[in-house]
Scaffold this motif. Sequence first.
Motif, short mmCIF file in Angstrom:
data_model
loop_
_atom_site.label_atom_id
_atom_site.label_comp_id
_atom_site.label_asym_id
_atom_site.label_seq_id
_atom_site.Cartn_x
_atom_site.Cartn_y
_atom_site.Cartn_z
N SER A 178 0.83 -1.21 0.00
CA SER A 178 0.00 0.00 0.00
C SER A 178 0.87 1.26 0.00
CB SER A 178 -0.94 0.01 1.21
OG SER A 178 -0.23 0.17 2.42
N SER A 179 2.05 1.17 0.61
CA SER A 179 2.98 2.30 0.58
C SER A 179 3.46 2.57 -0.84
CB SER A 179 4.19 2.03 1.49
OG SER A 179 3.79 1.89 2.83
N ALA B 265 0.64 4.29 -2.64
CA ALA B 265 0.44 5.66 -2.16
C ALA B 265 1.43 6.64 -2.78
CB ALA B 265 0.55 5.70 -0.64
N GLY C 130 -2.43 9.77 -0.47
CA GLY C 130 -2.55 8.32 -0.54
C GLY C 130 -3.76 7.76 0.18
N ARG D 11 -4.51 3.42 -0.19
CA ARG D 11 -3.93 2.44 0.74
C ARG D 11 -5.00 1.45 1.21
NH1 ARG D 11 0.78 3.44 3.76
NH2 ARG D 11 1.90 5.37 3.27
N GLU D 12 -6.13 1.99 1.61
CA GLU D 12 -7.20 1.15 2.15
C GLU D 12 -7.75 0.18 1.11
OE1 GLU D 12 -6.30 4.34 4.70
OE2 GLU D 12 -6.94 4.47 2.60
N TYR E 173 -5.54 -2.78 0.94
CA TYR E 173 -5.78 -3.66 2.09
C TYR E 173 -7.03 -4.51 1.88
CZ TYR E 173 -2.19 -2.13 5.39
OH TYR E 173 -1.01 -1.90 6.03
N SER F 14 -4.18 0.57 8.20
CA SER F 14 -3.95 1.68 7.28
C SER F 14 -4.42 3.01 7.86
CB SER F 14 -4.67 1.40 5.96
OG SER F 14 -4.44 2.44 5.04
N TYR G 166 -2.11 6.19 9.00
CA TYR G 166 -2.35 7.50 8.39
C TYR G 166 -2.50 8.57 9.47
CZ TYR G 166 -4.25 11.19 5.45
OH TYR G 166 -4.44 12.38 4.80
#
Length: 303
Positions: free
Chosen positions: A223-224, A227, A235, A239-240, A243, A261, A265
């Motif tokens: 997810s990084s 983003a 991002g 990101r979510e 996931y 996530s 954040y």
Amino acid sequence: MDKKLFWKIIKNILKVVVTVAALYWVFSKVSIQDLKDAVLNSNPIFLLLAFLAYAISILISSSRLLSFLTSIGLNVSEKYNFKLYQLGLFYNLFLPGGVGGDGYKIYFLRKKFSIKGRKLLSALFFDRLSGLWALCLIIAALVIFIPQLGIPNYLTIAGFVLGTILYYFLISKFFTDFKSSFIKTHLKAIGVQSMQVVSAIMILYALGFDGKFSPYLFLFLASSLVAIIPFSVGGLGMREMVYIWGANFFHLDPHLAVLISLLFYIISALMALTGSYYIFHPSALGTEKLPSVKEVEESQTED
């Protein structure tokens, strides 16, 4: 209306739309009440440790950037560099559609220390690239421990090693300023990503998780990567979505995945907020007034 300004406004509107749409999709897949209950029942000690681990990663990241700046002949103190780094974090998170932290740092340093913008741009570019390299290293290590992905270990290792060799060759051949500090900066990059992984682990502990960590950490790092692409505000939402998709693939708890996530954040946002201090106290950065966002935007087409 100026054409450049028009497209900038359109781009920012699209980012907000994408962020809202992504978050709407994510929260349609999970129960907000369950998320709320999980946060209220979380362990505050582990959440504090998660914040501290992230703060340490930021300290290392600031030091890594200073190493790149030193390579191009810009000598500032660790303390001063960290202050400017904090301000950059604030702009990255709260003005992602405008100047951004990197653009602001380039303008500020160029104006204050009379150094070429292209040199600063290359230093910040390789600072980011070293972080991406370290991210890929840890992802490669996790892939080896996740057989569900079905990626042969030799391909993972060979791909990373060959990529690293090519990366080092390009630096040593075309960007010689950074060759002598390659090992130091990339060890720091590993330190940054490792502490952020520790932060994610602390979040998992805070939420009472005691199962297999590797799939969640893999999704955290993946997810990084997503983003980094500026599709949404900071991002958020993207990101979510990673996931949620990953939770389906690995048969994980989607609520836990989304919480990791969102909590990360929030932690990063709290850290970024510390940079707002310098907006109200520019003297801490040795200036009476910080450059306006408009000044920085107008300078981005100049050398």
